[in-house]
Write an enzyme that holds these catalytic residues in place. Structure first.
Site, PDB file in Angstrom:
ATOM      1  N   LYS A 166       0.831  -1.217   0.000  1.00 28.53           N
ATOM      2  CA  LYS A 166       0.000   0.000   0.000  1.00 28.53           C
ATOM      3  C   LYS A 166       0.864   1.266   0.000  1.00 28.53           C
ATOM      4  O   LYS A 166       0.640   2.174  -0.786  1.00 28.53           O
ATOM      5  CB  LYS A 166      -0.905   0.045   1.247  1.00 28.53           C
ATOM      6  N   ARG A 220      -9.624   0.731   8.971  1.00 25.26           N
ATOM      7  CA  ARG A 220      -9.201  -0.636   9.274  1.00 25.26           C
ATOM      8  C   ARG A 220     -10.275  -1.420  10.011  1.00 25.26           C
ATOM      9  O   ARG A 220     -10.045  -2.584  10.360  1.00 25.26           O
ATOM     10  CB  ARG A 220      -7.943  -0.593  10.146  1.00 25.26           C
ATOM     11  N   ARG A 280      11.762  -5.214   4.777  1.00 23.74           N
ATOM     12  CA  ARG A 280      11.572  -3.859   4.250  1.00 23.74           C
ATOM     13  C   ARG A 280      12.243  -2.763   5.074  1.00 23.74           C
ATOM     14  O   ARG A 280      12.440  -2.904   6.269  1.00 23.74           O
ATOM     15  CB  ARG A 280      10.092  -3.574   4.009  1.00 23.74           C
ATOM     16  N   ARG A 290      11.171  -0.384  10.586  1.00 24.00           N
ATOM     17  CA  ARG A 290      10.153  -0.206  11.614  1.00 24.00           C
ATOM     18  C   ARG A 290      10.311  -1.243  12.714  1.00 24.00           C
ATOM     19  O   ARG A 290      10.536  -2.409  12.426  1.00 24.00           O
ATOM     20  CB  ARG A 290       8.760  -0.352  10.982  1.00 24.00           C
ATOM     21  N   ARG A 295      -0.319  -8.533  13.554  1.00 28.56           N
ATOM     22  CA  ARG A 295      -0.856  -7.542  12.601  1.00 28.56           C
ATOM     23  C   ARG A 295      -1.705  -8.234  11.539  1.00 28.56           C
ATOM     24  O   ARG A 295      -2.740  -7.720  11.118  1.00 28.56           O
ATOM     25  CB  ARG A 295       0.292  -6.736  11.988  1.00 28.56           C
TER      26      ARG A 295
HETATM   27  P1  AMP Z   1       0.714   0.680   9.308  1.00 31.82           P
HETATM   28  O1  AMP Z   1       1.884   1.574   9.110  1.00 31.82           O
HETATM   29  O2  AMP Z   1      -0.461   1.092   8.482  1.00 31.82           O
HETATM   30  O3  AMP Z   1       1.058  -0.785   9.146  1.00 31.82           O
HETATM   31  O4  AMP Z   1       0.243   0.864  10.835  1.00 31.82           O
HETATM   32  C1  AMP Z   1       1.124   0.569  11.906  1.00 31.82           C
HETATM   33  C2  AMP Z   1       0.332   0.408  13.197  1.00 31.82           C
HETATM   34  O5  AMP Z   1      -0.364   1.627  13.499  1.00 31.82           O
HETATM   35  C3  AMP Z   1      -0.755  -0.645  13.158  1.00 31.82           C
HETATM   36  O6  AMP Z   1      -0.243  -1.945  13.436  1.00 31.82           O
HETATM   37  C4  AMP Z   1      -1.705  -0.146  14.245  1.00 31.82           C
HETATM   38  O7  AMP Z   1      -1.189  -0.406  15.549  1.00 31.82           O
HETATM   39  C5  AMP Z   1      -1.653   1.358  14.043  1.00 31.82           C
HETATM   40  N1  AMP Z   1      -2.660   1.837  13.068  1.00 31.82           N
HETATM   41  C6  AMP Z   1      -2.422   2.428  11.858  1.00 31.82           C
HETATM   42  N2  AMP Z   1      -3.568   2.739  11.234  1.00 31.82           N
HETATM   43  C7  AMP Z   1      -4.566   2.326  12.058  1.00 31.82           C
HETATM   44  C8  AMP Z   1      -5.981   2.346  11.973  1.00 31.82           C
HETATM   45  N3  AMP Z   1      -6.626   2.855  10.887  1.00 31.82           N
HETATM   46  N4  AMP Z   1      -6.687   1.817  13.007  1.00 31.82           N
HETATM   47  C9  AMP Z   1      -6.088   1.316  14.102  1.00 31.82           C
HETATM   48  N5  AMP Z   1      -4.751   1.240  14.235  1.00 31.82           N
HETATM   49  C10 AMP Z   1      -3.985   1.752  13.236  1.00 31.82           C
END
Ligand code: AMP
Length: 218
Positions: free
Chosen positions: A13, A88, A127, A161, A172
């Site tokens: 994404k 999400r 990554r 990360r 996740r």
């Molecule tokens: P990402 O970078 O999108 O993989 O997000 C990293 C982490 O941020 C996720 O594992 C969640 O803990 C939190 N997070 C990001 N976006 C959301 C969302 N829309 N709803 C809830 N938690 C989120």
């Protein structure tokens, strides 16, 4: 143009959003990036979400809805945006609909990037990204053209990360399966859901997305 990119962690994404930003001048709104920035800055929000993110769980809906709501009202979001990592959950999707409705904004497309789950741990564990400009790379699938130098900005600093490790990835993926996949039928019913094959090479996925966007724009 207002888009949502959906897909499990590691689907690509962020990488695809970066291409779309460069090509269409859209704003990338990544809730993960916003939350990571809050954690890094040590704000009260960052302190509240740090542990949740570290274990790979989802941050409560009201927190993310609030930060997205504030962000899409900023002047730089008027031209259009790509939501990457939001919504999400079904309540987040419903809250987004309400926010868009209040601002008289319609969604042009919701694009799901589909991938084999077996590929995801490999993708996520390799990554990294440029510390300066955020460009995404991968140890095995998408290295910088010149080793150790960012293709986009020439920086030599890269970051990984902390939640990109095998254990957290499982949590996740579990959160994606249980909490996020129910939003697919939600958008399908609204007839805005499109799917692209995220197992294809990065450039092919970009082309598939552009074909969809050309249709919805046209
Ligand atoms: P990402 O970078 O999108 O993989 O997000 C990293 C982490 O941020 C996720 O594992 C969640 O803990 C939190 N997070 C990001 N976006 C959301 C969302 N829309 N709803 C809830 N938690 C989120």
């Amino acid at each position: 143009m207002r888009l949502i990119l959906l897909g499990p962690p590691g689907a690509g994404k962020g990488t695809q959003a970066q291409h779309l930003v460069a090509k269409y001048g859209l704003l990338q709104l990544s809730t993960g990036d916003m939350l990571r920035a809050a954690v890094k800055a040590g704000t009260p929000l960052g302190q509240q979400v740090q542990d949740i993110m570290a274990r790979g769980a989802l941050v409560p809906d009201d927190i993310v809805v609030e930060i997205v709501g504030q962000r899409i009202e900023q002047p730089d979001a008027r031209k259009g945006f790509i939501l990457d990592g939001f919504p999400r959950t079904v309540p987040q999707a419903e809250a987004l609909d309400q926010m868009l409705g209040e601002n008289k904004i319609t969604l042009d497309a919701v694009i799901e990037i589909t991938v084999d789950e077996t590929a995801l741990v490999d993708r996520i564990s390799g990554r990294f990204s440029c510390k300066s400009c955020g460009a995404s790379y991968h140890d095995r699938h998408n290295q910088p053209k010149q080793e150790g130098v960012c293709d986009v900005c020439g920086s030599h600093d890269f970051v990984r990360r902390p939640d990109d490790n095998a254990e957290t990835v499982k949590a996740r993926l579990d959160a994606y399966r249980k909490q996020t996949t129910p939003i697919l039928p939600y958008y399908k019913a609204k007839r805005v859901l499109r799917s692209v094959d995220g197992m294809a090479p990065i450039d092919t996925v970009t082309q598939q997305i552009e074909t969809i966007l050309n249709k919805v724009k046209g």
